[in-house]
Design an enzyme around this catalytic site. Structure first.
Site, PDB file in Angstrom:
ATOM      1  N   TYR A 172      28.760  66.317  28.436  1.00 24.90           N
ATOM      2  CA  TYR A 172      27.857  65.292  27.901  1.00 24.90           C
ATOM      3  C   TYR A 172      28.309  64.759  26.545  1.00 24.90           C
ATOM      4  CZ  TYR A 172      24.254  66.171  31.383  1.00 24.90           C
ATOM      5  OH  TYR A 172      23.557  66.269  32.546  1.00 24.90           O
ATOM      6  N   LYS A 242      29.762  79.168  34.268  1.00 27.21           N
ATOM      7  CA  LYS A 242      30.719  79.115  35.378  1.00 27.21           C
ATOM      8  C   LYS A 242      32.069  79.577  34.805  1.00 27.21           C
ATOM      9  CE  LYS A 242      31.682  77.896  39.617  1.00 27.21           C
ATOM     10  NZ  LYS A 242      31.325  78.791  40.717  1.00 27.21           N
ATOM     11  N   ASP A 296      26.402  79.257  40.146  1.00 25.30           N
ATOM     12  CA  ASP A 296      26.080  79.042  41.571  1.00 25.30           C
ATOM     13  C   ASP A 296      25.215  80.178  42.101  1.00 25.30           C
ATOM     14  OD1 ASP A 296      28.514  80.249  40.898  1.00 25.30           O
ATOM     15  OD2 ASP A 296      29.345  80.035  42.895  1.00 25.30           O
ATOM     16  N   ASP A 320      21.007  71.095  32.983  1.00 24.20           N
ATOM     17  CA  ASP A 320      20.434  69.904  33.610  1.00 24.20           C
ATOM     18  C   ASP A 320      20.097  70.217  35.072  1.00 24.20           C
ATOM     19  OD1 ASP A 320      19.589  67.335  33.844  1.00 24.20           O
ATOM     20  OD2 ASP A 320      21.557  66.412  33.697  1.00 24.20           O
TER      21      ASP A 320
END
Ligand code: NAP
Length: 433
Positions: A172, A242, A296, A320
């Site tokens: 972002y 991640k 995930d 988000d």
């Protein structure tokens, strides 16, 4: 500095920051609070939220003096720009405010005004509490088991968690180059020739972005999440990353997060490793456990093991996605509130966007904006007003007086317009006070 096109309310006082790093404010009984209605449905939910927040303030012996400021479409009409200096100045001067949604064009056009506001005001934490309101239909069979991060009481029958999303960096940050430009080819050449990633990027057109995750940005976010868990008697903070794939960005987020936990909190905080190595998995009653999960897996865990999580701390993009997924479990975007925090500064905003197809129809659900306002009032120390709002919303939903999004999912509901629903909630506040 005088404002160019907006007026400061004649009545009302400024919320002063006493100690920014401790979020200590001096809040008068009649504060001036800047508000952006926003684009699309912002003109529906903004006034509805104002009505309810005013009722809660009055019911608790206070008064809100609104200062309407502009961004997006309404700013373009008045100022010929998207985010005028007047608006930024108002939030800097008055420290606590609320905004509705702002439209962001996809692919081309101007960059997100929401991201710009968060960055310019250094609102580095986006907090989204997720709690289930009785009577709101949920796509999961046991919303009562969701209890992850919260700004609120943690009762057994309530889906109740809070996500802490980093707000200023990650993909972002806006460092990206468009396919076909000279700049993107320069970056490709640098990556391939100088950094040695040859044959990594396919030939032909490419868009390239940069994902910065800093120690500074990570640590201040994780601190806010741990502080929240300690202050609200929560059991755990989970770092969601991640890092198995993006080792030096998301992996670093995890490592820096653990560093904060281990180096800054002493015995108040314990890591999951220590818990198992030294205590056979038995957490001390008064300590917060810090653990981590890969993103995930976490998206599954919020559905399958919801009761195991309290507070989630995440980089910007994970935050988000995950906070929207959590919002879905408690009834969707019409309900899900949020707020952005910096040091000594709060800008509340609902999770939802501007839903242009419903703009100006007096149709959508203002609950998300109302409950975002509740977070703002609680940040100001008006916990009694916040509780009244929560109770009044619950009363309306229990009575099945709801907007279209809830009505279409329940039997025997009364479908109300945005403004009618807000009046019901405001009346409930007056009755409950
Ligand atoms: P959206 O505006 O949130 O709307 C998606 C759908 O969610 C709506 O069609 C509606 O579903 C439901 N919904 C949203 N708000 C609701 C409300 N208050 N009451 C009841 N239902 C509601 O998402 P989008 O269409 O992806 O985004 C539209 C624009 O908003 C984009 O420009 C996007 O960039 C922007 N956006 C801004 C923010 C922000 O300002 N923070 C956040 C997200 C998106 P149904 O059609 O099923 O009724």
């Amino acid at each position: 500095m005088p404002y160019e096109k907006v007026d400061v309310p004649a009545d009302g006082e400024t919320i002063e920051v006493v100690d920014a790093s401790a979020d200590e404010l001096d809040v008068p009984n009649d504060p001036i609070i800047p508000i952006i209605y926003g684009d699309g449905i912002g003109t529906d939910v903004g006034p509805a939220a104002q009505m309810v927040l005013e009722a809660a303030a009055e019911a608790t012996g206070r008064d809100i003096n609104w200062m309407r400021v502009y961004a997006g479409e309404t700013a373009r009409q008045q100022y010929d720009e998207n985010l005028p200096e007047d608006t930024l100045q108002a939030f800097r001067e008055f420290n606590v405010g609320i905004k509705g949604p702002l439209t962001t064009p996809v692919g081309a056009g101007f960059r997100s005004l929401n991201v710009a506001l968060r960055k310019k005001l250094d609102l580095y934490t986006n907090v989204r509490p997720t709690y289930h309101i009785e009577g709101v239909p949920s796509p999961v069979t046991r919303p009562d088991q969701m209890d992850m991060v919260t700004f609120r009481e943690n009762t057994e029958d309530v889906l109740d968690m809070v996500t802490f999303r980093e707000n200023t960096e990650d993909v972002y940050a806006g460092i990206e180059w468009e396919a076909g430009t000279e700049e993107v080819e320069q970056v490709r050449a640098f990556v391939e020739d100088e950094m040695g990633f040859d044959e990594t990027i396919h030939d032909g057109a490419v868009g390239i972005g940069v994902k910065p995750i800093t120690e500074f940005g990570t640590k201040r976010l994780v601190r806010k999440a741990i502080d929240h868990a300690l202050e609200n008697d929560r059991d755990s903070v989970t770092l969601v990353h991640k890092g198995n794939i993006m080792k030096f960005t998301e992996g670093a987020f995890r490592d820096w997060g653990y560093e904060v936990a281990e180096e800054e909190y002493g015995s108040e905080v314990i890591t999951e490793d220590t818990l198992w190595e030294e205590r056979d998995g038995e957490a001390p009653d008064d300590a917060v456990v810090v653990n981590d999960r890969i993103a995930d897996n976490m998206l599954q865990q919020i559905l399958t093991r919801t009761e195991n999580y309290d507070v989630l701390a995440m980089p910007n993009l994970n935050g988000d996605y995950l906070s929207d997924a959590c919002g879905a479990q408690i009834g969707g975007l019409g309900i899900a509130p949020g707020a952005n925090f910096g040091d000594g500064r709060c800008l509340a905003e609902p999770v939802h966007g501007s839903a242009p197809k419903y703009a100006g129809q007096d149709k959508v659900n203002p609950t998300a904006m109302i409950l975002s306002g509740k977070i703002m009032l609680e940040y100001m120390g008006w916990k009694d007003a916040g509780q009244l709002i929560r109770d009044a919303v619950e009363e309306a939903i229990k009575a099945k007086k709801v907007t279209y999004d809830i009505e279409r999912q329940i039997q025997g509901g009364e479908k109300l317009a945005t403004s009618e629903y807000a009046r019901v909630v405001a009346d409930n506040i007056r009755d409950l006070a």
